[in-house]
Scaffold this motif. Structure first.
Motif, short mmCIF file in Angstrom:
data_model
loop_
_atom_site.label_atom_id
_atom_site.label_comp_id
_atom_site.label_asym_id
_atom_site.label_seq_id
_atom_site.Cartn_x
_atom_site.Cartn_y
_atom_site.Cartn_z
N GLN A 47 45.11 53.18 21.71
CA GLN A 47 46.07 52.45 20.92
C GLN A 47 47.18 51.85 21.89
O GLN A 47 47.78 50.89 21.81
CB GLN A 47 46.55 53.32 19.91
CG GLN A 47 47.48 52.56 18.98
CD GLN A 47 48.06 53.44 17.79
OE1 GLN A 47 47.44 54.50 17.49
NE2 GLN A 47 49.14 53.02 17.13
N GLY A 50 46.15 48.90 23.96
CA GLY A 50 46.31 47.71 23.22
C GLY A 50 47.89 47.08 22.93
O GLY A 50 48.08 46.02 22.86
N GLU A 51 48.63 48.09 22.60
CA GLU A 51 50.04 47.79 22.41
C GLU A 51 50.63 47.11 23.50
O GLU A 51 51.50 46.33 23.48
CB GLU A 51 50.78 48.96 21.83
CG GLU A 51 50.52 49.37 20.21
CD GLU A 51 50.95 50.66 19.93
OE1 GLU A 51 51.59 51.35 20.60
OE2 GLU A 51 50.83 51.13 18.82
N THR A 54 49.70 43.69 24.35
CA THR A 54 50.26 42.75 23.43
C THR A 54 51.77 42.29 23.93
O THR A 54 51.96 40.94 23.43
CB THR A 54 50.59 43.05 22.00
OG1 THR A 54 51.48 44.25 22.14
CG2 THR A 54 49.28 43.67 21.42
N ASN A 55 52.39 42.85 24.92
CA ASN A 55 53.30 42.41 25.43
C ASN A 55 53.16 41.41 26.45
O ASN A 55 54.10 41.06 27.37
CB ASN A 55 54.11 43.54 26.19
CG ASN A 55 54.70 44.42 24.82
OD1 ASN A 55 55.03 44.11 23.72
ND2 ASN A 55 54.61 45.75 25.02
N ARG A 57 50.48 37.96 28.06
CA ARG A 57 49.06 37.27 28.02
C ARG A 57 48.91 36.35 29.19
O ARG A 57 49.78 36.05 29.98
CB ARG A 57 49.67 36.46 26.53
CG ARG A 57 50.91 35.34 27.03
CD ARG A 57 51.22 34.52 25.68
NE ARG A 57 52.35 33.74 25.79
CZ ARG A 57 52.37 32.44 26.54
NH1 ARG A 57 51.24 31.96 26.84
NH2 ARG A 57 53.40 31.74 26.67
N ASP A 66 54.94 37.72 30.41
CA ASP A 66 55.44 38.67 29.24
C ASP A 66 55.87 37.64 28.00
O ASP A 66 55.69 36.63 28.06
CB ASP A 66 56.55 39.69 29.76
CG ASP A 66 57.95 38.79 30.08
OD1 ASP A 66 57.73 37.47 29.77
OD2 ASP A 66 58.77 39.44 30.72
N GLN A 67 56.31 38.42 27.03
CA GLN A 67 56.59 37.59 25.75
C GLN A 67 57.72 36.66 26.02
O GLN A 67 57.90 35.66 25.07
CB GLN A 67 57.08 38.84 24.64
CG GLN A 67 55.92 39.61 24.28
CD GLN A 67 56.24 40.57 23.08
OE1 GLN A 67 57.30 41.07 23.12
NE2 GLN A 67 55.43 40.92 22.17
#
Length: 246
Positions: A47, A50-51, A54-55, A57, A66-67
């Protein structure tokens, strides 16, 4: 974060490094308790990865940002060996799976041979999968190892289908939808597998397939997700959906 994951593995590594080589049953009990606790501490790693992912891509051109759009890595899309993120994750999971196999094998053999269990063992994923699979196959006893030498693939797939549908039950009920997952191919095939690992892979892919199908199609017209069992020398399972993805 990835730093937290690294710290967790560093702590475990140093703990094993500092432990005394077991030469008696008492010392082995201490060692086994230590690696059992380490395994429990690592339950959230999947987990956490995965988290953390998400920051960041991939832009599609080999650039990872990053975001906020800040550039983190640049992959050479023409040379697979330079895919930094993929190679790091591949190496990480290969090592993680190998370590988990060694730890699980030791702990399961210990439980089988000495008849001693650990706190919370009844909720352990490896043992839960084995228990459910033995019941589905009509077996009265569980395995002494993590490997099932003649696993009935259809039975394990059916368990994973039930888990995936249960996880998505709220979404299905909200949209008043039901979906059929069809198993076809060599449905009587039996193969040597690690049930826990295969069940995790099946669950993740089936969950994605069902979710994509729900999002793509109107209620009442959901096409089935099809699971096809092959008869290659290894384990061949194909999951097909009409969710509009690749």
């Amino acid at each position: 974060s990835f730093q937290e994951i690294c710290s967790l593995y560093k702590e475990s590594f140093l703990g094993v490094l500092a432990s005394k080589e077991p030469k008696t049953l008492e010392e082995e009990a201490v060692f086994s308790e230590m690696i059992w606790q380490m395994k429990a501490n690592h339950l959230t790693v999947r987990q956490m990865v995965g988290e953390a992912m998400t920051n960041m891509r991939c832009t599609g051109s080999g650039e990872w940002v990053d975001q906020s759009g800040k550039l983190l890595y640049v992959d050479d899309v023409g040379h697979e060996s330079d895919f930094k993120v993929q190679n790091i994750l591949r190496s990480f999971y290969r090592g993680r799976i190998g370590l988990r196999c060694l730890v699980e094998q030791h702990l399961m053999l210990r439980t089988s041979l000495l008849g001693q269990s650990f706190p919370g063992e009844e909720n352990d994923l490896c043992r839960l999968v084995w228990s459910r699979l033995c019941k589905a196959e009509g077996r009265s006893s569980t395995s002494q190892t993590i490997i099932h030498t003649s696993c009935k693939l259809k039975k394990l797939i059916e368990i994973s289908i039930a888990d995936a549908k249960h996880a998505l039950q709220e979404a299905l009920e909200e949209k008043r939808q039901s979906i059929h997952v069809q198993i076809e191919g060599y449905v009587e095939e039996q193969r040597a597998v690690v049930p826990e690992h295969l069940s995790i892979v099946l669950y993740e892919i089936l969950t994605n397939a069902i979710t994509a199908t729900m999002e793509k199609h109107q209620p009442g017209s959901l096409p089935p997700v099809v699971v096809t069992i092959g008869n290659s020398p290894g384990v061949a399972i194909k999951i097909s959906d009409q969710g509009g993805g690749i």
